[in-house]
Motif scaffolding. Structure first.
Motif, PDB file in Angstrom:
ATOM      1  N   PRO A 316       0.791  -1.236   0.000  1.00 18.55           N
ATOM      2  CA  PRO A 316       0.000   0.000   0.000  1.00 18.55           C
ATOM      3  C   PRO A 316       0.820   1.281   0.000  1.00 18.55           C
ATOM      4  N   GLY A 317       2.114   1.220   0.264  1.00 17.20           N
ATOM      5  CA  GLY A 317       2.924   2.431   0.326  1.00 17.20           C
ATOM      6  C   GLY A 317       3.746   2.701  -0.910  1.00 17.20           C
ATOM      7  N   ASP A 318       3.506   1.950  -1.982  1.00 15.35           N
ATOM      8  CA  ASP A 318       4.331   2.085  -3.179  1.00 15.35           C
ATOM      9  C   ASP A 318       4.378   3.508  -3.723  1.00 15.35           C
ATOM     10  N   ALA A 319       3.215   4.169  -3.762  1.00  9.87           N
ATOM     11  CA  ALA A 319       3.111   5.455  -4.448  1.00  9.87           C
ATOM     12  C   ALA A 319       3.966   6.546  -3.817  1.00  9.87           C
ATOM     13  N   GLN A 320       4.416   6.353  -2.580  1.00  3.10           N
ATOM     14  CA  GLN A 320       5.267   7.353  -1.933  1.00  3.10           C
ATOM     15  C   GLN A 320       6.695   7.309  -2.466  1.00  3.10           C
ATOM     16  N   MET A 321       7.029   6.232  -3.166  1.00  4.60           N
ATOM     17  CA  MET A 321       8.399   6.062  -3.637  1.00  4.60           C
ATOM     18  C   MET A 321       8.503   6.384  -5.124  1.00  4.60           C
ATOM     19  N   SER A 322       9.738   6.466  -5.596  1.00  2.00           N
ATOM     20  CA  SER A 322       9.976   6.768  -7.000  1.00  2.00           C
ATOM     21  C   SER A 322       9.452   5.642  -7.876  1.00  2.00           C
ATOM     22  N   SER A 323       9.178   5.981  -9.115  1.00  2.00           N
ATOM     23  CA  SER A 323       8.653   4.981 -10.047  1.00  2.00           C
ATOM     24  C   SER A 323       9.643   3.848 -10.247  1.00  2.00           C
ATOM     25  N   LEU A 324      10.923   4.177 -10.329  1.00  2.00           N
ATOM     26  CA  LEU A 324      11.935   3.148 -10.551  1.00  2.00           C
ATOM     27  C   LEU A 324      12.022   2.197  -9.369  1.00  2.00           C
ATOM     28  N   PHE A 325      11.865   2.735  -8.144  1.00  2.00           N
ATOM     29  CA  PHE A 325      11.837   1.882  -6.960  1.00  2.00           C
ATOM     30  C   PHE A 325      10.645   0.924  -7.029  1.00  2.00           C
ATOM     31  N   PRO A 533       5.288  -2.340 -28.378  1.00  2.00           N
ATOM     32  CA  PRO A 533       5.642  -3.592 -27.684  1.00  2.00           C
ATOM     33  C   PRO A 533       5.958  -3.341 -26.218  1.00  2.00           C
ATOM     34  N   ALA A 534       5.732  -4.368 -25.397  1.00  2.00           N
ATOM     35  CA  ALA A 534       6.040  -4.263 -23.964  1.00  2.00           C
ATOM     36  C   ALA A 534       7.539  -4.170 -23.757  1.00  2.00           C
ATOM     37  N   GLY A 535       7.937  -3.380 -22.766  1.00  2.00           N
ATOM     38  CA  GLY A 535       9.343  -3.236 -22.417  1.00  2.00           C
ATOM     39  C   GLY A 535       9.628  -3.765 -21.023  1.00  2.00           C
ATOM     40  N   ASP A 536      10.842  -3.594 -20.570  1.00  2.00           N
ATOM     41  CA  ASP A 536      11.215  -4.021 -19.213  1.00  2.00           C
ATOM     42  C   ASP A 536      12.033  -2.929 -18.548  1.00  2.00           C
ATOM     43  N   PRO A 537      11.424  -1.770 -18.343  1.00  2.00           N
ATOM     44  CA  PRO A 537      12.183  -0.670 -17.714  1.00  2.00           C
ATOM     45  C   PRO A 537      12.522  -0.947 -16.269  1.00  2.00           C
ATOM     46  N   GLY A 538      11.842  -1.911 -15.613  1.00  2.00           N
ATOM     47  CA  GLY A 538      12.110  -2.224 -14.218  1.00  2.00           C
ATOM     48  C   GLY A 538      13.420  -2.948 -13.991  1.00  2.00           C
ATOM     49  N   SER A 539      14.119  -3.259 -15.071  1.00  4.56           N
ATOM     50  CA  SER A 539      15.409  -3.935 -14.915  1.00  4.56           C
ATOM     51  C   SER A 539      16.485  -2.986 -14.388  1.00  4.56           C
ATOM     52  N   TYR A 540      16.203  -1.692 -14.382  1.00  4.56           N
ATOM     53  CA  TYR A 540      17.153  -0.719 -13.864  1.00  4.56           C
ATOM     54  C   TYR A 540      16.898  -0.507 -12.368  1.00  4.56           C
ATOM     55  N   LYS A 541      17.917  -0.623 -11.572  1.00  3.91           N
ATOM     56  CA  LYS A 541      17.795  -0.531 -10.112  1.00  3.91           C
ATOM     57  C   LYS A 541      17.783   0.920  -9.657  1.00  3.91           C
ATOM     58  N   SER A 542      17.043   1.147  -8.571  1.00  2.00           N
ATOM     59  CA  SER A 542      17.011   2.474  -7.958  1.00  2.00           C
ATOM     60  C   SER A 542      18.080   2.539  -6.869  1.00  2.00           C
ATOM     61  N   PRO A 543      18.959   3.551  -6.850  1.00  4.82           N
ATOM     62  CA  PRO A 543      20.051   3.617  -5.858  1.00  4.82           C
ATOM     63  C   PRO A 543      19.499   3.740  -4.433  1.00  4.82           C
ATOM     64  N   PHE A 544      20.171   3.083  -3.484  1.00 10.07           N
ATOM     65  CA  PHE A 544      19.720   3.094  -2.092  1.00 10.07           C
ATOM     66  C   PHE A 544      19.678   4.497  -1.516  1.00 10.07           C
ATOM     67  N   LEU A 545      20.731   5.278  -1.728  1.00  5.67           N
ATOM     68  CA  LEU A 545      20.779   6.614  -1.133  1.00  5.67           C
ATOM     69  C   LEU A 545      19.643   7.490  -1.635  1.00  5.67           C
ATOM     70  N   ARG A 546      19.298   7.348  -2.911  1.00  2.32           N
ATOM     71  CA  ARG A 546      18.190   8.132  -3.452  1.00  2.32           C
ATOM     72  C   ARG A 546      16.871   7.689  -2.814  1.00  2.32           C
TER      73      ARG A 546
END
Length: 748
Positions: A316-325, A533-546
């Motif tokens: 339920p708290g996803d929306a508070q974080m960045s899209s990449l996270f 076509p569908a992509g896979d943008p979630g393969s990029y990691k979000s940095p911990f400090l960010r």
């Protein structure tokens, strides 16, 4: 002249003698600064027959036996009948639910740091709980949930506050009667005992506040043994404890401020010591920076690292974080099957990349003032009102779903059309409703009706996947939207609209161009286009400090939004002035006859005595300052030192924990005073220790008689109000005798 020099030499010698005596005194077991025997004096005592007697053994090992007895009593007061109420009580509805999220590994959002809630989750794991219960307020616990164990786990932190208080009072150099008084006041403080019995964060917050104070007091006592192994140990323990208390609730920052004030004073004194070599002074500075800044920060960050590591599933708290996270969470819809590149005709959600930013949102409600057009806000909840279509500007040909695809790129001028209402994202030279210096942003017209004020120019800032800015990519591309006509930038800061805007985040068009202002940065979070076509943008990691910074700013923003609602009556809220005088209590549950009832109320003598001690200490200091100004020098250096560290710093601790709640605008409750209450208790211990010193010298039995009366009073009042701690069963009218004041809503 010679007489003056002799006098100065004599004074210097006397000062050195006092300093040596104070140094020896501070290494004593306790009370030596007020005339008690130091360890050196004890070694010089001639053994007698009584030294091997049973009373002598008890006296020698009191520092072990007394805290064991106090601790046993603490476990009783915190745990007796702890499972009597089988319903979700008060804020167990919040923190029990957060514990469930850890067990299900679902990401959630809360205004408090994660350590305490992770410990709640740990208690549920140890109890065999699977995280399936919703913890609705007032709901009965299911049989398979061992809520009693979870409460016992929490209450252990509250119980361990008692021995920590005992040893803290010793380290502050209180004599034994005052040490016992402080310990008994913590032990038999009804509010401490009550709030420790439930699945809450307060017992953990109090425990780490107590440990931080103990570590600081012990570290201070070792100041003449700098850089010794024990000195380093207590410095590190102080840093760890600071990190822990801040990782439970941000109230821990007030305790950090107390240690920081002491450290600044200590280093300032060392800076003024001309006999101290510069390398030694630099070493003192470096070790304190490492121990009291770096270590707490690492502990605090580590709690978030574990938080992110455990909560790997969408929640339920996803929306508070960045899209990449969000895209890297398991089970998320963010980025799932989303085309990688955005084209005209694509339907998408736009996420603000500022810390705590939400999704660009609109709804049919209009602004009550200004243009009175359709509202545009930022909102964390995901629904269809967050969806927008990318459309060509009015100078280009109309969008044709059959025409070849055209991708959205840097410097393109386009329109954004709200999917639910069909209106254009719009701005004009009308002041924003709250941030008057910016332009208002609204939804206006439709696909055919409108003007050039519906146009926005895309300016790419960065891309996490590529340096090629030729196209806008889902999740990875950060861009700004400049109003083509006005030149302002679409912005969503941390300003909330009033109730007419559902307290959602205000969206404005900022006139000032600040390229590094992350609140003007946006990215495409979710993207739908059947032609791509569908992509896979979630393969990029979000940095911990960010992610760490993003979540902390979001917490701060949400915490600042917890202001009283004038349209609602909160019967549980209270004002800061009511706490020290015990003007108000708090009902922790429903008040029906069939419910076990708990009333959060303090021990009157603890509250009133500790509050009176704060004023007494102020009068004491004023008295000696006036006497000193008039030329009286009646205090020894050791006594001044004792007033400074044994009395003044507890008062500072109370002030730092209390005054912020006087200034802040957020909703406040009685339990917000509990950390400050501890420092008021320590102040009372000092005041009693100071004013009974003449009795100690004259007749110790009279001194113990005074303290014994206080001990009995503290226990008697705890026992009088024990039903509020252990649970009030049956008709609440039978507890009418406990309602001393009308504000104590013990009965209907």
């Amino acid at each position: 002249m010679a007489s003056s020099r002799a006098s100065q030499a004599s004074g210097s010698a006397q000062g050195e003698h006092d300093l040596r005596r104070r140094n020896v005194s501070e290494k004593g077991e306790n009370g030596s600064a007020l005339g008690g025997p130091s360890e050196v004096d004890k070694k010089k005592e001639i053994p007698t027959k009584n030294q091997t007697s049973f009373p002598k053994i008890l006296d020698d090992y009191e520092f072990l036996l007394a805290p064991l007895i106090f601790t046993a009593l603490a476990f009783f007061t915190r745990m007796y009948k702890i499972g009597l109420s089988d319903i979700v009580t008060w804020d167990e509805a919040h923190f029990g639910k957060f514990g469930s999220h850890y067990l299900k590994r679902e990401f959630y959002f809360d205004v408090h740091p994660p350590l305490g809630k992770m410990l709640v989750g740990l208690s549920g794991y140890m109890a065999g709980y699977n995280g399936s219960f919703e913890f609705k307020s007032g709901e009965k616990y299911p049989e398979e949930l061992n809520y009693t164990f979870m409460r016992l786990f929490n209450s252990a932190f509250g119980a361990m506050c008692v021995p920590v208080a005992y040893y803290t009072a010793r380290e502050l150099n209180f004599r034994r009667p005052a040490v016992w008084l402080v310990t008994l006041m913590v032990l038999f403080e009804n509010s401490y005992a009550t709030i420790s019995r439930f699945i809450l964060l307060d017992s953990m917050l109090l425990f780490f506040t107590f440990t931080t104070t103990l570590c600081w007091a012990r570290f201070h006592r070792l100041r003449h043994d700098s850089f010794s192994p024990e000195w380093f140990t207590w410095l590190v323990l102080t840093g760890i404890s600071i990190g822990c208390v801040c990782s439970v609730k941000w109230v821990g920052l007030f305790c950090t401020a107390l240690v920081g004030a002491y450290t600044a004073e200590d280093l300032w004194n060392k800076f003024g010591d001309l006999n101290m070599k510069k390398p030694t002074l630099i070493s003192h500075v470096i070790t304190r920076v490492a121990g009291l800044i770096v270590i707490p920060l690492l502990v605090y960050m580590f709690s978030f690292y574990i938080h992110f590591l455990v909560l790997e599933n969408s929640g339920p708290g996803d929306a508070q974080m960045s899209s990449l996270f969000q895209a890297n969470l398991k089970g998320t819809d963010v980025g799932k099957d989303s085309p990688l590149e955005v084209a005209y005709g694509s339907r998408a959600t736009l996420k603000n990349m500022g810390y705590g930013g939400g999704l660009l949102h609109s709804h049919i409600q209009t602004y009550p003032e200004g243009s009175q057009q359709q509202q545009v806000t930022c909102y964390h909840h995901k629904d269809a009102n967050n969806d927008w279509f990318f459309y060509p500007n009015r100078a280009d040909p109309l969008y044709d779903a059959e025409a070849p695809l055209k991708y959205v790129s840097n410097n393109h001028v386009l329109r954004l059309i709200h999917s639910q209402t069909g209106r254009n994202l719009h701005s004009h030279a009308v002041s924003a409703p709250v941030t008057k210096g910016d332009n208002e942003v609204s939804s206006y017209g439709n696909t055919t009706v409108g003007d050039d004020k519906d146009h926005w120019t895309v300016e790419v800032v960065d891309d996490a996947a590529s340096r090629d800015y030729s196209r806008i990519r889902t999740l990875t591309t950060s861009f700004r939207l400049r109003h083509t006509t006005l030149g302002c930038y679409l912005r969503a800061g941390n300003v909330n609209l009033p109730q007419w805007g559902f307290k959602q985040i205000e969206v404005t068009c900022a006139k000032e161009n600040k390229p590094k202002d992350v609140y003007t940065h946006w990215n495409v979070e979710s993207h739908w286009n059947e032609r791509l076509p569908a992509g896979d943008p979630g393969s990029y990691k979000s940095p911990f400090l960010r992610d760490f910074m993003h979540l902390n700013v979001a917490m701060m923003t949400s915490n600042n939004a917890l202001v009283p609602d004038p349209d609602k009556q909160d019967d549980l809220a209270s004002q800061f002035w009511q706490w020290p005088v015990l003007n108000v209590g708090l009902r922790m549950c429903g008040w029906d006859d069939h419910i076990v009832k708990y009333f959060l109320l303090g021990n009157p003598i603890v509250y009133w005595g500790s509050t009176a001690s704060l004023f007494t200490f102020g009068a004491l200091v004023a008295w000696y300052l006036v006497r000193w100004q008039r030329g009286y020098e009646e205090l020894k250096p050791s006594e001044i030192d004792y007033i400074h560290y044994g009395g003044f710093y507890p008062v500072v601790g109370w002030f730092l924990h209390y005054m912020p709640f006087v200034a802040m605008a957020r909703v406040t409750y009685v339990h917000h005073y509990y950390p400050a209450l501890y420092f008021a208790i320590l102040t009372m211990g000092f005041v009693m220790d100071w004013f009974t010193k003449p009795l100690h010298r004259k007749d110790k039995r009279l001194e113990w008689a005074v303290y014994a009366a206080l001990y009995v009073a503290v226990f008697a009042l705890f026992w009088t109000f024990r039903a509020m701690v252990f649970g009030m069963e049956g008709d609440n009218k039978q507890w009418r005798h406990l309602k001393w004041f009308d504000r104590w809503r013990i009965t209907d």
